[in-house]
Structures are given as C-alpha cells and as structure tokens.
Write a protein that holds these residues in place. Structure first.
Motif, PDB file in Angstrom:
ATOM      1  N   VAL A   1       0.816  -1.216   0.000  1.00 11.49           N
ATOM      2  CA  VAL A   1       0.000   0.000   0.000  1.00 11.49           C
ATOM      3  C   VAL A   1       0.847   1.261   0.000  1.00 11.49           C
ATOM      4  CG1 VAL A   1      -1.901  -1.164   1.147  1.00 11.49           C
ATOM      5  CG2 VAL A   1      -0.261   0.120   2.503  1.00 11.49           C
ATOM      6  N   SER A   2       2.130   1.110  -0.296  1.00  8.50           N
ATOM      7  CA  SER A   2       3.016   2.270  -0.210  1.00  8.50           C
ATOM      8  C   SER A   2       2.994   3.093  -1.473  1.00  8.50           C
ATOM      9  CB  SER A   2       4.440   1.800   0.023  1.00  8.50           C
ATOM     10  OG  SER A   2       4.950   1.263  -1.184  1.00  8.50           O
TER      11      SER A   2
ATOM     12  N   VAL B   1      -4.285  -5.351   1.926  1.00 10.29           N
ATOM     13  CA  VAL B   1      -4.661  -3.941   1.943  1.00 10.29           C
ATOM     14  C   VAL B   1      -5.383  -3.560   3.240  1.00 10.29           C
ATOM     15  CG1 VAL B   1      -6.015  -2.174   0.776  1.00 10.29           C
ATOM     16  CG2 VAL B   1      -4.585  -3.731  -0.546  1.00 10.29           C
TER      17      VAL B   1
ATOM     18  N   ASP C   1      -0.402  -2.973   8.533  1.00  7.70           N
ATOM     19  CA  ASP C   1      -0.202  -2.003   9.617  1.00  7.70           C
ATOM     20  C   ASP C   1      -1.333  -1.966  10.637  1.00  7.70           C
ATOM     21  OD1 ASP C   1       2.352  -1.066   9.437  1.00  7.70           O
ATOM     22  OD2 ASP C   1       1.888   0.580   8.093  1.00  7.70           O
TER      23      ASP C   1
ATOM     24  N   PRO D   1      -5.421  -0.119  14.184  1.00  4.96           N
ATOM     25  CA  PRO D   1      -4.082   0.085  13.642  1.00  4.96           C
ATOM     26  C   PRO D   1      -3.004  -0.169  14.696  1.00  4.96           C
ATOM     27  CG  PRO D   1      -5.477   2.001  13.260  1.00  4.96           C
ATOM     28  CD  PRO D   1      -6.157   1.145  14.275  1.00  4.96           C
TER      29      PRO D   1
ATOM     30  N   TYR E   1      -0.402   2.386  18.121  1.00  4.15           N
ATOM     31  CA  TYR E   1      -1.385   3.324  18.649  1.00  4.15           C
ATOM     32  C   TYR E   1      -1.306   3.372  20.157  1.00  4.15           C
ATOM     33  CZ  TYR E   1      -4.331   4.917  14.768  1.00  4.15           C
ATOM     34  OH  TYR E   1      -4.826   5.555  13.670  1.00  4.15           O
TER      35      TYR E   1
ATOM     36  N   TYR F   1      -7.660  -0.971  -6.956  1.00  4.35           N
ATOM     37  CA  TYR F   1      -6.809   0.156  -7.318  1.00  4.35           C
ATOM     38  C   TYR F   1      -7.069   0.681  -8.725  1.00  4.35           C
ATOM     39  CZ  TYR F   1      -4.269   0.105  -2.998  1.00  4.35           C
ATOM     40  OH  TYR F   1      -3.951   0.217  -1.666  1.00  4.35           O
TER      41      TYR F   1
ATOM     42  N   SER G   1      -1.086   7.168   6.364  1.00 13.01           N
ATOM     43  CA  SER G   1      -1.771   6.167   5.568  1.00 13.01           C
ATOM     44  C   SER G   1      -3.254   6.280   5.840  1.00 13.01           C
ATOM     45  CB  SER G   1      -1.254   4.772   5.914  1.00 13.01           C
ATOM     46  OG  SER G   1      -1.744   3.852   4.976  1.00 13.01           O
TER      47      SER G   1
ATOM     48  N   TYR H   1      -6.911   4.944   5.949  1.00 15.20           N
ATOM     49  CA  TYR H   1      -7.502   3.618   6.114  1.00 15.20           C
ATOM     50  C   TYR H   1      -8.937   3.718   6.616  1.00 15.20           C
ATOM     51  CZ  TYR H   1      -8.115  -1.047   8.305  1.00 15.20           C
ATOM     52  OH  TYR H   1      -8.564  -2.278   8.704  1.00 15.20           O
TER      53      TYR H   1
ATOM     54  N   LYS I   1      -7.073   1.041   1.906  1.00 20.41           N
ATOM     55  CA  LYS I   1      -5.986   1.729   2.595  1.00 20.41           C
ATOM     56  C   LYS I   1      -4.955   2.138   1.564  1.00 20.41           C
ATOM     57  CE  LYS I   1      -4.286  -0.152   6.335  1.00 20.41           C
ATOM     58  NZ  LYS I   1      -4.389  -1.575   6.477  1.00 20.41           N
ATOM     59  N   GLN I   2      -4.339   3.280   1.791  1.00 22.95           N
ATOM     60  CA  GLN I   2      -3.264   3.704   0.894  1.00 22.95           C
ATOM     61  C   GLN I   2      -2.349   4.659   1.634  1.00 22.95           C
ATOM     62  OE1 GLN I   2      -2.340   2.959  -2.381  1.00 22.95           O
ATOM     63  NE2 GLN I   2      -0.612   4.275  -1.856  1.00 22.95           N
ATOM     64  N   ASP I   3      -1.064   4.476   1.469  1.00 22.81           N
ATOM     65  CA  ASP I   3      -0.118   5.407   2.074  1.00 22.81           C
ATOM     66  C   ASP I   3      -0.224   6.770   1.404  1.00 22.81           C
ATOM     67  OD1 ASP I   3       0.703   3.390   3.665  1.00 22.81           O
ATOM     68  OD2 ASP I   3       2.770   3.297   2.960  1.00 22.81           O
TER      69      ASP I   3
ATOM     70  N   LEU J   1       1.920  10.100   0.736  1.00 20.86           N
ATOM     71  CA  LEU J   1       3.332  10.448   0.770  1.00 20.86           C
ATOM     72  C   LEU J   1       3.556  11.928   0.557  1.00 20.86           C
ATOM     73  CD1 LEU J   1       4.096   7.577  -1.641  1.00 20.86           C
ATOM     74  CD2 LEU J   1       4.909   7.615   0.711  1.00 20.86           C
TER      75      LEU J   1
ATOM     76  N   THR K   1      -2.734   4.797   9.455  1.00 25.04           N
ATOM     77  CA  THR K   1      -2.033   3.561   9.837  1.00 25.04           C
ATOM     78  C   THR K   1      -0.544   3.583   9.547  1.00 25.04           C
ATOM     79  OG1 THR K   1      -2.719   2.643   7.746  1.00 25.04           O
ATOM     80  CG2 THR K   1      -3.951   1.953   9.684  1.00 25.04           C
ATOM     81  N   GLU K   2      -0.001   4.725   9.158  1.00 23.92           N
ATOM     82  CA  GLU K   2       1.455   4.758   9.065  1.00 23.92           C
ATOM     83  C   GLU K   2       1.937   5.660  10.181  1.00 23.92           C
ATOM     84  OE1 GLU K   2       3.701   3.081   6.595  1.00 23.92           O
ATOM     85  OE2 GLU K   2       4.730   3.517   8.475  1.00 23.92           O
TER      86      GLU K   2
END
Ligand code: HEM
Ligand SMILES: [Cu+2]
Lengths: 565, 316
Positions: A311-312, A382, A386, A454, A457, B98, B150, B152, B159-161, B163, B185-186
């Motif tokens: 998911v980065s 996905v 995390d 998550p 936390y 996606y 991220s 979510y 979910k997607q980071d 940046l 979530t990051e």
C-alpha cells in the motif's frame, strides 16, 4: 539408577572441563573457547530480553484501557520503539546463532573450536560496542521512530536516531563476523566421516542463516549509514523536502529486514529439528528437503521484500511479483512443518520440556504462517496492513521461531552447558504458562486487526477495549511463565542434580562424545563419524555399549521422569 | 459452501460498507476456512502421534519408517495449488481495488501531522470529515504535507499510504449512508493515534445539498482566504513562508522591506508593489530570480488579490 548418579558425581568432581579449567573474570573476558563465548552471549541476550520484556509489559499495561493511563503518548512511542528495536537487534538476531550456535556448532561437527576463535570473541565485544552505542542514543534522547525508522519521520524527529542507527551499524559487524566464522567452520572443520548429508539439521540451519547474515547485513549497514548522513549532512536521499525519495528507504530497509526474518527463523528451524529428532528418536522425515530448503529459503528470502509495501504506492506489477514470490517461499516453509509432524509418526516420543517447546512451536508457527499467507495476498493485505493483525502475525512467527525455539534449545543443551539437570516438573509448568500466555496475548490481536485496530497506537476507540484487556492479561501469564523459567534454571545452576553425559539419549556428537561437561577442547581425540545424526539404531554409544567418549553413560532418567507406560 | 455462510456471520470483520468489501470478505473467509482445516489437521496429527507413540522403554528405538515419495509430493503439490488460488483471487481483488472508474468523483486529501484535510472540486474544504455520496465511485487524490501517513477506512477495506511530495490515490464506492472511521495507519509521530477522521456517507441527493451549503462563506476573513489561496493557487511551490530559498523570493519578511530589482534600482514592497507583482509578474523582476512566474494570476478577483496581500503582510 542411584549408583549411576553417584558414579556421575564422582567423575564430575575430578574431570577437567571448560567451566573449571580456568577461573576468574579475566579467564572469561579473554576466553577464546566457543563454549564460553556462547555463555557470554547467553548472559548478554538474556539481559536485553528482560529489558525488552519489561517494555512489552508496559506497552500492554498502557493499552489496558483507552485513553492515557500510565504514560504520555510520547513516552509510549518511545517505549514501543525500544521494545521492538531491542527485541530484534539485541535479542532475536543474536539469540539462537550466537548463544546456542556458538556453544553447540563446533562440537556437533566434531571440531575443537570455530575456525577463527579470536574473531569469535571480537564479535562479542563488537556486539556490546554496538549495544552501548544504541543505549547512548536511547538514554540521551530516546527513540520514537518505530524500529523500522521510516523516512521522512526519522530524518525529522529530534530523538536519538543517529546514535541508535550507528549502534545497529556496529552490531551488523558482529553478526557478519559470526556468520563468516560459522561458514568457514562448517566447510573446513568437520570431523572425518561427517559428510554434508550427515550434518545435524541445526548445523544446516546455522549455515543457511550465516549466508543471509553475510549477504543482507551490509545492505542494512549502508542504508542506516545513509540515514545517519541524511540527518547530519542533509544530503537528500530519503527526505522529499531535500529532493529525496522516502520509498527508496523502504526498499533498502526491507531488502535487509525481510531476509533478517530468516536470520531469526532458520536457526530456529534447526533447533526444532534437533528436538524432534532426539525426543522421538527418529530421523527427520525428508532430511534432505529440510536441509536444502533452509538454504533455498535463505536465498529466496532476498526476493520478497516488496510485500511490506503493497500500500506504499509501488507499482501494481511490482506488488504482484512480490506477492507471487512470497507464496513460493511460503510453500517450502509450510512443507517443513509437515515434515516435522511426520517425523513423530511411529517414533518413540519422550515428552520432556524441550519437546514441549517444539510442540508449542508446531502449534504456534503454522498460525504465523497462515496469517503470513493472508498478508502476502494482495487484496487481503490492503485492509490488514499495519494493523494489529500484523502485530499478531509477527509475534506468532518471531516469538515462536525466536523465543520458543530458543527456550527449547536452551532447555535441551542446558545439561551440556552447565552439567546439571533442572526440575522437570517446574520447567514443564513454565512451558505451559508460556504457551497459554502467548496465545492469550496475541490471538485476540488477530481479531483486533481484522476489525481495523491500527498498530503503533497509544490510544484506541472504546470498541476495542475487551480484546485489548484480554491481550494484556495474557501478557501477565506469559511474563509469569518466563519468570518461572528463570527461577527454574537458576535453581538448577546451583542446586540441580548432576547430569549424565547424554541425559536425552541424543545421537549427535556433543552428547555421545563428550563428558558431562565438554572439556576445553571438546574431544580427547577427533571423533570419526560413521552414521547420520539421527540413526539411533546404529548408535551403540547412546545406550551404554558404545565406545565413544560419552563413556557409555546410559540415559539416566530423572526421578519424576520415569518413562511412562 | 455452507461453512462460508456460517463464517459470513462472525463478528470478526467490521461492517462492510463499500462495493469492494464483500469481495475482500469472501476471500478472507475462504482463506480462514482453508487455513483452519489444514491447521486442525496438522495439530490433530501431531497430538495423535504424541499420544499414540509415547516412549515405553528407556532404550526403545523405533523402526525407521520408509519415506513415501508420493506423500511428500502430495503435500508439496496440494499447498502450492491452494496458494496459487489465493494468490490469483487476491490479485483480482487488488486490481479492482486500485483501478478507479474513470467517472469517479475526485476529492483531494492532504495529510498533516496530525489531521486530515479534504478538498472538494468546488473549493470547499473540511478537516477530519470526509463527505461522500453513497452509490457513486469516489476517488481520493492524496498527498502529505510532512511525513508519511496512511489513509484507512476499515469499513471500506481500503488503505493507501499518503506520501509527501507525491500523489497517491484510492477509490471506493460507499454503499450505505452512515458514518465510518478513518484511521492513520502509518506511524507519524506523537499524535499518530489521535489522527482520526470520519467518512460521512450521504444519500446521493443530500450530498449535493451539503456541498452547496458548505461553500466558503462570503465573510471569510481576508487573511484566512489568503492562506487558502496560497495553497490552492500553488504560490507555495515557488514562494516559501519560512524564509527558505526557492524558485521565487520568500514571503517571509517581504512586506514593507526594500527589494533590489534586476535593473539595479530598489523598491519598497508595499501593497501596490505586491498587487502589481501578482497581476503582472514580469513588470518588476527581483534581482537574482528568473522571470518564470505564470501570468495566469491576472484572472484573480479583487477580493482574492486583497486576500493574498493580507496573507503576505502577515508573514513577518
Ligand atoms: C511479553 C511478551 C510480549 C508482548 C506483550 C509484546 C507486545 C507488543 C506490543 C503491544 C507491541 C506494539 C505493537 C504496536 O503498537 O505496533 C509490540 C511490538 C513489537 N514486538 Fe512485542 N511483545 C512481546 C514480546 C516480543 C518478543 C519476544 C519479541 C521479539 C523477540 C517482540 C518483538 C516486537 C517487535 C519487533 C515489535 C514492533 C515494534 C514496532 O512496531 O516498532 N515482542 N510488542
Ligand atoms: Cu498520520
């Protein structure tokens, strides 16, 4: 049996062994004996494990209720980071190879020592140098980045990243040198007759691990050095504000850290093979597969790092390839579990503490594996990425692979290390508490994760309270179990019954060809090997009519441990 | 299949409120079921062997078992097949997840330490509250102002980071009106766990109403509007407000100070100078900077120019 014990006691007093041949602190700090270096590592990693464990209990205590209970958010972030960093770099990575490997590997292959004894001692000092450098950073300014040091947060935070990263850089050398030492030792110093196909599986595991250590650790070293340079000189590699690329850091980091998982797991696989072999008195089913797949996994482990980054924002093509490769490495790992279970089939199974740990491993590790499959599956990762699902997954893998195997191995080699038995009943209760505590702590976290909690936390929404509380209670049970292990082993150290040379009736050289405690150079004369490590029916020395240096001491079964009907 | 229906009703998964969620869930259930069956098999066999083959005599040595190649082959092939099924299924879901439909309604998302800001096509902005219509694909184009975050939404299974310095995107189609939680979530620093937002899913017609009423009030203070325009009109991409050098001069300490021009003369940066520089960027070039500012700013309204000047004035 009583007479045997007395006889054992008599020889014990007169024999010269690696513990009593030289005394005093200096003889330890300057020792070149791999066995003593193993003990030095043992003391070191246990110390760090206790620190990491106390931090874990604090994390869980804070999460007992939503909102702030014990500490501030900032303190919490420091604590979970330290817990992770200490557990990974100062416990898991060195534990099995540096402690058990150092102690047992040379004896298992019939060698006097490792190939480079001075380098071996140097590795231990480098370990401490690295650890102390890390601690300087931690004590002066803490560390709040998570053990993964993701940029750009890690280039911006004012916490002690630079020191810690330098410390890990130094630790890397310790790890590389140990790996190098083992590889040369296995190649050059095997006793006559000890062909590759007669090598104990623990040795295979360590050998595969060493490959990863040598190939992967430099990448981490360079990555962390770049990170330090970024912080000090602002050169613009990872920090987008300076024109750098934060995803690049993730690629570099996981290129090391995924294989590093195998640094933690492969030696554990080796330990489990020994335990199952010895306590079922049977060869490991598919010995060749188990041995060679370790090496294959070591290499394949370099090709899957991208599954940490679905998911980065990496491309879908990359994600797909990484997902597929992840499964291809997952299969041989799973097959190994089946091999171990099959090894029990029609065995002669002796339920002692070390085997209990191995069985616990066979329960816990597949759960880690199955959930790893979920995380390697594109569409499933996905939502799960995390979250606590991941926290549970890696504890199932690392605590089983790292901790359970380490404890199993420690209980297994303990009589050889210190010449004494421990209280079997106490040790079994401790193992049971650990097993129960572990599952109560971490299983609820899978559910938390699927529900969306998550990770990292400090606080959470009230819906998650019940499961968090269950998890925290589990951590107390687990803590209690570990405490009991400490009590049991310390008691054995001072009051334990003297152990016979081969208390488990094992078939590898450290049991069949050394005395109660190994002598400083392991063997009177170099053993000649004529059979595989688990060929019990060929091994007369195990049952008292052999001619090995084990002295033909039969397997003495401790009082409460009468082989049951 | 009846097993799957049973699992469908477990409390394991959160509410499924997007078009993709049921597909993720079926895969999750399939995986759970297969894993559970194999796990029970493995642990069951282990337990059975341990009980059945307990050691009876101290020196008992079992007969070696002949290894059956078929068995080994079977347990390599079967897991491989299962795993490939899961892989292919997961791949299909991922691609859907996606690939945003081309007509998706696009909303801009900014991540900050430690809040989310959402910007709608008509310029409306909200903080920590994302409003979307139900039954229509929504695409989020996301970027971060500082570290990696991220985005979510458990109920949507997406979910997607997010940046810094780069766009990432995410789409979903909410199926049920209601309120859902957004987590970051990051790990992003001190308030990571406090970085919560809500998605508010409106029935389609209500969404239009909401969007209209949420427009910028006419009486928004000039400086606030200026700050918004500074971001929206991308002034920030060339002019910093913290004094750091960039393509154009920084706004920090600009107002009221002397500026040296390309032709050697100097001028005081007062309101008129600023106004001229915004509307006709080429008129007076500051020494040391290229004449690259676009002329498109000439179309700003009077109020907007005034707002920007007010904003620049405040950057002392
Ligand atoms: C009493 C036993 C343990 C408990 C209760 C415990 C608990 C936790 C918790 C609650 C977290 C934080 C998760 C998060 O917020 O993301 C965590 C993270 C972690 N734990 Fe443990 N843990 C224990 C043992 C271990 C052991 C034995 C290891 C390794 C040998 C380990 C390695 C890690 C790592 C690497 C992290 C990641 C830290 C991070 O997210 O940066 N833990 N643990
Ligand atoms: Cu965030």
């Amino acid at each position: 049996m009583a007479t045997q014990t007395i006889a054992a006691q008599k020889t014990a007093q007169s024999e010269i062994n690696y513990l009593n041949h030289a005394r005093g602190l200096k003889s330890w700090l300057l020792t070149l004996d791999h066995k003593r270096i193993g003990i030095l590592y043992l003391i070191s990693v246990v110390f760090f494990f206790i620190v990491g464990g106390i931090l874990a209990l604090l994390i869980r205590a804070e999460l007992f209720e939503p909102g702030q209970t014990l500490m501030t958010a900032d303190t919490y972030n420091h604590i979970f980071t330290l817990h992770g960093a200490i557990m990974i770099f100062l416990f898991l990575i060195p534990a099995v190879p540096a402690v058990l490997g150092n102690f047992a590997l040379p004896i298992m292959i019939g060698a006097k020592d490792v190939a480079f004894p001075r380098l071996n001692l140097a590795s231990w000092y480098i370990f401490w140098l690295g650890a102390l450098t890390m601690l300087v950073g931690i004590v002066t300014s803490g560390l709040d980045t998570g053990w993964t040091f993701y940029t750009p947060y890690s280039t911006m935070t004012s916490s002690g990243v630079t020191w810690v990263v330098l410390g890990i850089f130094i630790l890397g050398f310790s790890s590389i040198l140990t790996g190098l030492n083992f590889i040369v030792t296995v190649h050059k110093m095997r006793a006559p007759g000890l062909t590759w196909s007669r090598l104990p599986l623990f040795v295979w595991g360590l050998y595969a691990t060493s490959i990863v250590q040598i190939l992967a650790t430099p990448v981490l070293g360079i990555t962390l050095l770049l990170l330090a340079l970024e912080r000090i000189l602002k050169i613009g590699i990872f920090d987008p504000a300076l024109g750098g690329d934060p995803i690049l850091f993730q690629h570099f980091f996981w290129f090391y850290s995924h294989p590093a998982v195998y640094i933690m797991i492969l030696p554990a696989f080796g330990v489990i093979s020994e335990l199952i072999g010895t306590f079922s008195r049977k060869g490991i089913f598919g010995y060749k597969f188990v041995a060679l797949s370790s090496v294959a996994i070591a290499f394949l482990g370099f090709l899957v790092w991208g599954h940490h980054m679905f998911v980065s924002g990496q491309s879908a093509t990359a994600a797909t390839v990484f997902s597929l490769l992840t499964f291809l490495i997952g299969v041989p790992t799973g097959v190994k579990v089946l091999n171990w279970v099959a090894s029990l089939y029609r065995g002669s199974i002796w339920l002692r503490t070390p085997l209990l740990y191995a069985l616990a491993f066979l329960f816990v590790f597949p759960i880690g594996g199955f959930t790893g499959i979920a995380l390697g599956t594109l569409g499933l990762d996905v939502p799960l990425h995390d979250t606590y699902f991941v926290v549970a997954h890696f504890h199932y893998v690392m605590v089983s692979g790292g901790l359970l195997a380490f404890l199993g191995g420690l209980h297994y080699w303990w009589p050889k290390m210190f010449g004494r038995l421990y209280n079997e009943k106490l040790a079994q209760i401790a193992a049971l508490l650990i097993f129960v505590g572990f599952n109560v702590t971490f299983f609820p976290q899978f559910i938390l994760g699927t529900q969306g909690m998550p990770r990292r936390y400090f606080d959470y929404v009230p819906e998650f309270t019940t499961l968090h509380q269950l998890s925290t209670v589990g951590s107390w049970i687990l803590g209690l179990g570990l405490l009991l292990v400490a009590v049991c082993l310390l008691h054995s150290l001072f009051k334990g019954q003297l152990a016979p040379a081969n208390p488990w009736g094992a078939g590898t050289l450290e049991w069949t060809h050394t005395g109660r405690l190994p002598s400083p150079h392991n063997f009177e004369r170099t053993p000649v090997v004529t059979r595989g490590p688990y060929d019990y029916h060929l091994a007369e020395e195990i049952f008292g009519n052999g001619h090995g240096d084990g002295g033909g001491t039969p397997a003495v079964i401790p009082a409460q441990g009468q082989a049951q009907s | 299949m009846s097993g799957m229906i049973l699992l469908q009703n477990t409390a394991w998964l959160p509410e499924a409120a997007s078009s993709i969620a049921p597909e993720v869930d079926s895969l999750f259930h399939f995986w759970t079921l297969v894993s559970a069956i194999i796990f029970v098999g493995v642990v069951g066999a282990m337990t059975f062997f341990v009980v059945r083959y307990r050691r009876r005599r101290r020196d008992e040595v079992p007969e070696p078992v002949k290894e059956k190649k078929v068995v080994e082959l079977a347990w390599i092939v079967v897991p491989t097949i299962l795993v490939l099924i899961v892989f292919a299924w997961g791949f299909r879901v991922y691609i859907k997840m996606y690939t945003a439909p081309p007509d998706a309604y696009e909303i801009l998302v900014h991540g900050y330490q430690w809040y989310w800001e959402f910007e709608y096509p008509n310029g409306v902005k909200t903080t920590n509250e994302l409003h979307v219509p139900a039954g229509q694909p929504v695409k989020l184009r996301m970027t971060s102002a500082d570290v990696i975050h991220s985005f979510y939404v458990p109920a949507f299974r997406v979910k997607q980071d997010v940046l810094p310095d780069r766009y990432s995107s995410l789409w979903f189609e909410a199926t049920k009106p209601g309120e859902y939680t957004v987590f970051c979530t990051e790990y992003c620093g001190t308030q990571h766990s406090g970085m919560l937002a809500r998605v508010i899913v409106h029935p389609r017609e209500e969404f239009e109403q909401w969007l209209e009423s949420a427009g910028i009030p006419e009486d928004m203070p000039l400086a606030e509007l200026g700050a918004r325009l500074y971001r929206e009109k991308a002034c920030f991409s060339c002019h910093s407000i913290d004094g750091s050098p960039s393509v154009g001069p920084t706004f920090k300490g600009l107002y009221g100070h002397e500026v040296e021009l390309e032709d050697g003369s100097t001028v005081i940066a007062d309101e008129n100078y600023l106004r001229e520089s915004i509307l006709q960027p080429g008129a007076k070039i500051v020494k040391g900077y290229p004449n690259v500012m676009p002329a498109s700013y000439a179309s700003l309204s009077e109020r907007e120019v005034a707002a920007l000047i007010e904003f620049i004035k405040q950057q002392q």
